[in-house]
Design an enzyme around this catalytic site. Sequence first.
Site, mmCIF file in Angstrom:
data_model
loop_
_atom_site.group_PDB
_atom_site.id
_atom_site.type_symbol
_atom_site.label_atom_id
_atom_site.label_comp_id
_atom_site.label_asym_id
_atom_site.label_seq_id
_atom_site.Cartn_x
_atom_site.Cartn_y
_atom_site.Cartn_z
ATOM 1 N N GLU A 138 8.565 79.028 24.639
ATOM 2 C CA GLU A 138 8.487 80.472 24.359
ATOM 3 C C GLU A 138 8.863 80.790 22.914
ATOM 4 O O GLU A 138 8.193 81.591 22.254
ATOM 5 C CB GLU A 138 9.428 81.250 25.294
ATOM 6 C CG GLU A 138 9.130 81.052 26.764
ATOM 7 C CD GLU A 138 9.958 79.961 27.425
ATOM 8 O OE1 GLU A 138 10.323 80.154 28.603
ATOM 9 O OE2 GLU A 138 10.231 78.932 26.780
ATOM 10 N N CYS A 189 15.255 82.618 25.603
ATOM 11 C CA CYS A 189 13.836 82.923 25.398
ATOM 12 C C CYS A 189 13.506 84.354 25.799
ATOM 13 O O CYS A 189 12.708 85.019 25.137
ATOM 14 C CB CYS A 189 12.971 81.930 26.170
ATOM 15 S SG CYS A 189 13.092 80.253 25.498
#
Length: 144
Positions: free
Chosen positions: A48, A79
């Site tokens: 991510e 993330c």
Amino acid sequence: MHQAINEAKKAFKADEIPVGAVIVKDGKIISRAYNKREQTQMATYHAEILAIQKACKKLGSWRLDGCQMYVSLEPCPMCLGAAINARLSAIYYGAEEKTSGDNISQIIASSARLNHKINLVKLEDEQAKKLLSEFFKNKRKKAD
């Protein structure tokens, strides 16, 4: 989600935890990435984070307004925080984190202290779950 799974497969082949992410804007993929922590020995090189970095570079802005992320595994708090700070509108994830019974993702995403809200959507992708299960099964076998 299919493209995020393809990225996760690349991670699997590289002996990384099989997580892949893609970021979409106006129906087109603008970035894609997979986990590279082992390869780079960088704790923050999650799929991510890498996808967000690439999307920001492509758009020339840290604001990813109007973008959505598809990721094979429910994002960790780091993330998720990065996605919120980048102003992503939504995250669609394929497999639930095995410890997600604590509801931390929803707690973070709905925190009153954040000025940006993000929509978290679980898609229940069997292929994402299978990749993760197979990866950790293989790791346990090697450890024996």
